[in-house]
Motif scaffolding. Structure first.
Motif, PDB file in Angstrom:
ATOM      1  N   ARG A  35      -2.755  -3.032 -11.330  1.00  0.00           N
ATOM      2  CA  ARG A  35      -2.715  -2.070 -10.232  1.00  0.00           C
ATOM      3  C   ARG A  35      -1.471  -1.185 -10.337  1.00  0.00           C
ATOM      4  NH1 ARG A  35      -2.572  -4.641  -4.273  1.00  0.00           N
ATOM      5  NH2 ARG A  35      -0.574  -5.328  -5.063  1.00  0.00           N
ATOM      6  N   ALA A  36      -0.381  -1.756 -10.846  1.00  0.00           N
ATOM      7  CA  ALA A  36       0.846  -0.971 -11.001  1.00  0.00           C
ATOM      8  C   ALA A  36       0.828  -0.169 -12.297  1.00  0.00           C
ATOM      9  CB  ALA A  36       2.052  -1.892 -10.965  1.00  0.00           C
ATOM     10  N   TYR A  73      -6.495   1.474  -6.445  1.00  0.00           N
ATOM     11  CA  TYR A  73      -5.957   1.892  -5.138  1.00  0.00           C
ATOM     12  C   TYR A  73      -5.017   3.101  -5.235  1.00  0.00           C
ATOM     13  CZ  TYR A  73      -4.095   1.731  -0.438  1.00  0.00           C
ATOM     14  OH  TYR A  73      -3.746   2.070   0.839  1.00  0.00           O
ATOM     15  N   GLY A  74      -3.969   2.946  -6.044  1.00  0.00           N
ATOM     16  CA  GLY A  74      -2.961   4.005  -6.139  1.00  0.00           C
ATOM     17  C   GLY A  74      -3.512   5.286  -6.739  1.00  0.00           C
ATOM     18  N   ARG A 134      -2.856   6.754   5.847  1.00  0.00           N
ATOM     19  CA  ARG A 134      -3.750   6.188   4.837  1.00  0.00           C
ATOM     20  C   ARG A 134      -3.608   4.661   4.781  1.00  0.00           C
ATOM     21  NH1 ARG A 134      -7.837   8.545   2.632  1.00  0.00           N
ATOM     22  NH2 ARG A 134      -7.430   7.611   0.593  1.00  0.00           N
ATOM     23  N   TRP A 167       6.021   5.737  -0.166  1.00  0.00           N
ATOM     24  CA  TRP A 167       4.773   6.330  -0.690  1.00  0.00           C
ATOM     25  C   TRP A 167       5.005   7.607  -1.472  1.00  0.00           C
ATOM     26  CZ3 TRP A 167       3.630  11.126   1.398  1.00  0.00           C
ATOM     27  CH2 TRP A 167       4.222  11.431   2.623  1.00  0.00           C
ATOM     28  N   ALA A 225       0.842  -1.205   0.000  1.00  0.00           N
ATOM     29  CA  ALA A 225       0.000   0.000   0.000  1.00  0.00           C
ATOM     30  C   ALA A 225       0.871   1.248   0.000  1.00  0.00           C
ATOM     31  CB  ALA A 225      -0.914  -0.011   1.219  1.00  0.00           C
ATOM     32  N   SER A 226       1.948   1.188   0.778  1.00  0.00           N
ATOM     33  CA  SER A 226       2.859   2.327   0.843  1.00  0.00           C
ATOM     34  C   SER A 226       3.520   2.557  -0.513  1.00  0.00           C
ATOM     35  CB  SER A 226       3.871   2.053   1.955  1.00  0.00           C
ATOM     36  OG  SER A 226       4.964   2.861   1.817  1.00  0.00           O
ATOM     37  N   SER A 227       3.908   1.470  -1.197  1.00  0.00           N
ATOM     38  CA  SER A 227       4.540   1.636  -2.509  1.00  0.00           C
ATOM     39  C   SER A 227       3.547   2.186  -3.539  1.00  0.00           C
ATOM     40  CB  SER A 227       5.112   0.304  -3.005  1.00  0.00           C
ATOM     41  OG  SER A 227       4.104  -0.488  -3.601  1.00  0.00           O
ATOM     42  N   LEU A 228       2.255   2.015  -3.268  1.00  0.00           N
ATOM     43  CA  LEU A 228       1.238   2.543  -4.195  1.00  0.00           C
ATOM     44  C   LEU A 228       0.900   4.005  -3.885  1.00  0.00           C
ATOM     45  CD1 LEU A 228      -1.079  -0.583  -4.359  1.00  0.00           C
ATOM     46  CD2 LEU A 228       0.188   0.393  -6.268  1.00  0.00           C
ATOM     47  N   GLY A 229       1.559   4.570  -2.886  1.00  0.00           N
ATOM     48  CA  GLY A 229       1.393   5.993  -2.637  1.00  0.00           C
ATOM     49  C   GLY A 229       0.663   6.367  -1.361  1.00  0.00           C
ATOM     50  N   SER A 230       0.416   5.380  -0.471  1.00  0.00           N
ATOM     51  CA  SER A 230      -0.283   5.717   0.771  1.00  0.00           C
ATOM     52  C   SER A 230       0.703   6.096   1.863  1.00  0.00           C
ATOM     53  CB  SER A 230      -1.085   4.518   1.278  1.00  0.00           C
ATOM     54  OG  SER A 230      -2.173   4.269   0.447  1.00  0.00           O
ATOM     55  N   PRO A 231       0.598   7.287   2.434  1.00  0.00           N
ATOM     56  CA  PRO A 231       1.385   7.602   3.629  1.00  0.00           C
ATOM     57  C   PRO A 231       0.860   6.788   4.819  1.00  0.00           C
ATOM     58  CG  PRO A 231      -0.007   9.463   3.002  1.00  0.00           C
ATOM     59  CD  PRO A 231      -0.199   8.422   1.960  1.00  0.00           C
ATOM     60  N   LEU A 244     -10.694  -5.704  -0.674  1.00  0.00           N
ATOM     61  CA  LEU A 244     -11.175  -4.849  -1.755  1.00  0.00           C
ATOM     62  C   LEU A 244     -11.470  -5.696  -2.994  1.00  0.00           C
ATOM     63  CD1 LEU A 244      -8.586  -1.917  -1.536  1.00  0.00           C
ATOM     64  CD2 LEU A 244     -10.849  -2.031  -0.499  1.00  0.00           C
ATOM     65  N   ASP A 266     -11.336  -2.107  -7.047  1.00  0.00           N
ATOM     66  CA  ASP A 266     -10.799  -1.232  -6.004  1.00  0.00           C
ATOM     67  C   ASP A 266      -9.304  -1.463  -5.803  1.00  0.00           C
ATOM     68  OD1 ASP A 266     -13.186  -0.024  -5.631  1.00  0.00           O
ATOM     69  OD2 ASP A 266     -13.795  -1.271  -3.938  1.00  0.00           O
ATOM     70  N   ARG A 313      -6.843   2.528   5.238  1.00  0.00           N
ATOM     71  CA  ARG A 313      -7.377   1.800   4.075  1.00  0.00           C
ATOM     72  C   ARG A 313      -7.021   0.315   4.065  1.00  0.00           C
ATOM     73  NH1 ARG A 313      -6.926   4.212  -1.707  1.00  0.00           N
ATOM     74  NH2 ARG A 313      -8.611   2.695  -2.010  1.00  0.00           N
ATOM     75  N   LEU A 362      -0.809   3.393 -12.689  1.00  0.00           N
ATOM     76  CA  LEU A 362      -0.142   4.554 -12.086  1.00  0.00           C
ATOM     77  C   LEU A 362       0.623   5.355 -13.143  1.00  0.00           C
ATOM     78  CD1 LEU A 362       1.300   2.931  -8.843  1.00  0.00           C
ATOM     79  CD2 LEU A 362      -0.826   4.183  -9.114  1.00  0.00           C
ATOM     80  N   VAL A 405      -6.628   6.383  -6.406  1.00  0.00           N
ATOM     81  CA  VAL A 405      -7.418   7.042  -5.358  1.00  0.00           C
ATOM     82  C   VAL A 405      -6.472   7.820  -4.435  1.00  0.00           C
ATOM     83  CG1 VAL A 405      -8.894   6.636  -3.346  1.00  0.00           C
ATOM     84  CG2 VAL A 405      -9.285   5.363  -5.461  1.00  0.00           C
ATOM     85  N   GLU A 406      -5.333   7.201  -4.104  1.00  0.00           N
ATOM     86  CA  GLU A 406      -4.360   7.881  -3.245  1.00  0.00           C
ATOM     87  C   GLU A 406      -3.821   9.146  -3.910  1.00  0.00           C
ATOM     88  OE1 GLU A 406      -3.514   6.699   0.196  1.00  0.00           O
ATOM     89  OE2 GLU A 406      -5.473   6.227  -0.633  1.00  0.00           O
ATOM     90  N   ARG A 407      -3.785   9.149  -5.238  1.00  0.00           N
ATOM     91  CA  ARG A 407      -3.299  10.332  -5.962  1.00  0.00           C
ATOM     92  C   ARG A 407      -4.401  11.366  -6.176  1.00  0.00           C
ATOM     93  NH1 ARG A 407      -0.053   6.452  -6.583  1.00  0.00           N
ATOM     94  NH2 ARG A 407       2.066   6.547  -7.385  1.00  0.00           N
TER      95      ARG A 407
END
Lengths: 282, 355
Positions: B146-147, B98-99, A191, B73, A182-188, B90, B94, A195, B150, B101-103
């Motif tokens: 998922r990757a 995921y990524g 989050r 992140w 999750a962190s590598s996907l951009g979640s601090p 999820l 979803d 999540r 991005l 939504v975070e952006r």
């Protein structure tokens, strides 16, 4: 006989010899242990049920004093277990996901209240809030020993470690892998927590909260040392049993005990219903 | 031009892996395959680049921006872990979103990108499923989607096709390659399979016990391994230690025991001769004097069936492995049986010396 046939026959011959003695002994001892366990628990519960007649049960439930104790129990236990869980979530998160210096020391300190003798915990609370802080807190109207607020504090102290441990187990069951992804996907971190960690740990957290509540309801040592047991003032179910027994009201004490046992049974059934694995709280 | 990714002196010590002083450059649009035996540190290296692990030493730059100390992140790198690691709570949709939504991208953009990536990878029909109901191959495709959504500058893939069945692997590899080339993405692709690496890699980096053994184009890696480890790892089974000296006619001769082979180049001194098994020619042993460069020997073992055979030939003190096509050997008149006397011919352009 060909070599293959010989090889096939030797284990079979050995197996039949072993089945007759070793295997039967093993199966027999497992069955015996199981029987002892079941008989003992049933006997203890049976004694309680046999002894309690409807009249004493209604005395334990219906008198104003009893009702006051039940209400006080429900309110204090709910408050203190809620406080425990609210504290436990961030504490357990830190313990699981942070690199903490002096880890062994921190772990020991966090775990200590759970192995501390309950009476000792009560005495320590009395020393802190009575002997040392009593004079400071009394003018602020916050004097805790022998008060209802004190019950919440004693229960909180007695269950917070337990809450931390069940919450920790819930977070550990999530593992480090998915939060890292999750962190590598951009979640601090916040989050990731909201999540991924929290939703995945939810069954364990719910079980932890239910167990904390159930454990809190039976808490005796710290409560009786820190708050005593005064009818209509600081009497909760657990201390009430002790009080009723000591004044010769054995039937009422047994009735109160039956209520606590019933609560324990309901809790276990509820956890089963939640489908939570027992490994989470053991 | 600055490379998309630069790794400098990266070291990371773990109980079962010890990365030491890894240096790498990956250009925009380039696909670098990371290969090496189990425990060589491939996964640890890409985890360190992704920021999931903190290296003990070393620096990482992405498009000229230093990433050392930047948390995972905030790196903006797309990473596909080995085991897919989908979020079980999820749905597929979803997970893929995921990524994005975070952006905080607009919902329409998210929906469009998710639809595009999942269609490209053939998982568009699974959007409402939970990851626990997917097969291993489907889960890996979803993780890839998922990757990919991005659209990051750098894509890290840890054996992304491991659970995908063989029939679909090549097709999926081609689609992903085409996509990252069109987007100009740099890719680091951990792979166990040489075939896969040959198909997708612009360059291959071979790791040996935490160190970079060689970085080269696939062809160069096969033709010119820089050491015995890479030679053996890439399947050049014939590595013969010996000595090179100048011959009477001004060329160079490689000698190992009674073996004497003319070699290109002008190196003199100890060396190891490397020849790939598929490059050696298996010829009948004609009577009379052998032409120069032919080595007489005897077949000791034949394995494999069908059209391609692995033949072991023993010559003076050296055991050679030769991959021979049955039909070609028949055409040359060679009987492929243990005990047959044969001649081996090593084409000069197939000979490589490790100095």
């Amino acid at each position: 006989m060909t070599p293959t046939e010989t090889a096939r026959n030797i284990p079979a011959a050995r197996a039949s010899a072993v089945t007759s003695v070793g295997e039967r002994l093993f199966a027999g001892s497992v069955a015996a242990a199981l029987a002892i366990e079941l008989v003992f628990v049933s006997a203890v519960l049976g004694a309680l049920v046999l002894f309690t007649d409807p009249a004493s049960l209604s005395k334990a439930v219906a008198t104003p004093t009893a009702q006051s104790a039940i209400w006080l129990t429900l309110v204090t236990v709910t408050l203190s277990s809620a406080l425990s869980v609210v504290l436990a979530v961030p504490v357990a998160y830190g313990l699981v996901y942070w690199r903490i210096p002096c880890r062994a020391l921190v772990d020991t300190l966090v775990d200590l209240p759970v192995v501390m003798p309950p009476i000792a915990a009560g005495l320590a609370l009395l020393l802190l809030f009575g002997y040392y802080l009593g004079d400071v807190m009394r003018p602020m109207g916050l004097y805790l020993p022998y008060t209802r607020a004190g019950i919440v504090v004693a229960q909180f102290f007695g269950t917070m470690t337990f809450a931390v441990r069940t919450t920790k187990a819930a977070f550990e069951s999530v593992g480090p892998r998915l939060p890292a992804v999750a962190s590598s996907l951009g979640s601090p971190p916040w989050r990731v927590f909201r999540r991924v960690v929290l939703p995945l740990a939810r069954p364990g957290l719910t079980a932890g909260a239910v167990l904390t509540w159930a454990r809190c309801i039976g808490l005796f040592g710290p409560v009786i040392m820190f708050c005593g047991v005064t009818q209509n003032r600081t009497e909760v179910l657990a201390t009430s049993i002790y009080l009723q027994n000591s004044i010769g009201q054995l039937e009422v004490a047994a009735g109160g005990t039956l209520i606590l046992v019933a609560i324990a049974v309901v809790t276990l059934l509820l956890l089963k219903r939640l489908g939570v694995q027992s490994s989470l709280w053991q | 031009m600055t490379p998309m990714l630069r790794v400098e002196g990266l070291s990371l010590r773990l109980p079962d892996c010890d990365l030491r002083d890894v240096c790498l450059d990956v250009a925009r649009g380039e696909c670098l395959c990371l290969m090496g035996p189990t425990g060589a540190g491939k996964t640890v290296l890409i985890e360190a680049i992704a920021g999931v692990r903190t290296p003990g030493r070393g620096r990482v730059w992405l498009e000229g921006r230093e990433l050392t100390g930047v948390p995972a992140w905030a790196r903006g790198i797309a990473y596909v872990p080995q085991d897919a690691a989908l979020f079980p709570h999820l749905t597929v949709a979803d997970n893929v979103a995921y990524g994005l939504v975070e952006r905080r991208l607009p919902a329409e953009t998210i929906a469009a990108r998710v639809a595009h990536a999942t269609d490209l990878l053939g998982v568009g029909h699974l959007l409402h499923r939970r990851p626990t109901t997917l097969s291993g191959g489907e889960a890996q495709r979803v993780a890839l989607a998922r990757a990919l959504v991005l659209q990051a500058g750098l894509l890290l893939l840890d054996e992304p096709f491991a659970a995908v069945d063989e029939r679909n692997r090549e097709d999926l590899g081609t689609r992903v390659s085409a996509l990252h080339r069109s987007l100009g993405t740099a890719v680091i692709h951990v792979s166990h399979s040489f075939e896969e690496a040959m198909a997708v890699a612009d360059r291959i980096c071979v790791l040996d016990a935490g160190r970079v053994a060689q970085v080269a184009t696939p062809d160069e890696l096969l033709r010119r391994p820089n050491g015995e480890f890479v030679a053996t790892f890439t399947g050049a089974r014939n590595v013969v230690p010996g000595n090179v000296s100048r011959s009477s006619n001004n060329g160079c001769l490689f000698q190992a025991g009674d073996l004497c082979i003319p070699v290109p180049g002008d190196h003199q001194g100890p060396a190891r001769l490397v020849v790939r098994p598929e490059d050696i020619l298996l010829l009948p042993l004609a009577s009379g004097v052998l032409p120069p460069g032919r080595i007489p020997g005897r077949i000791t073992r034949v394995t494999g069936s069908g059209s391609l055979l692995r033949v072991e030939v023993s010559t003076d003190g050296v055991l050679w492995t030769v991959l021979a096509l049955r039909r070609e050997a028949q055409r040359e008149g060679v009987e492929i049986h243990p005990g047959t006397a044969v001649a081996l011919a090593l084409p000069p352009d197939a000979i490589h010396l490790i100095i």
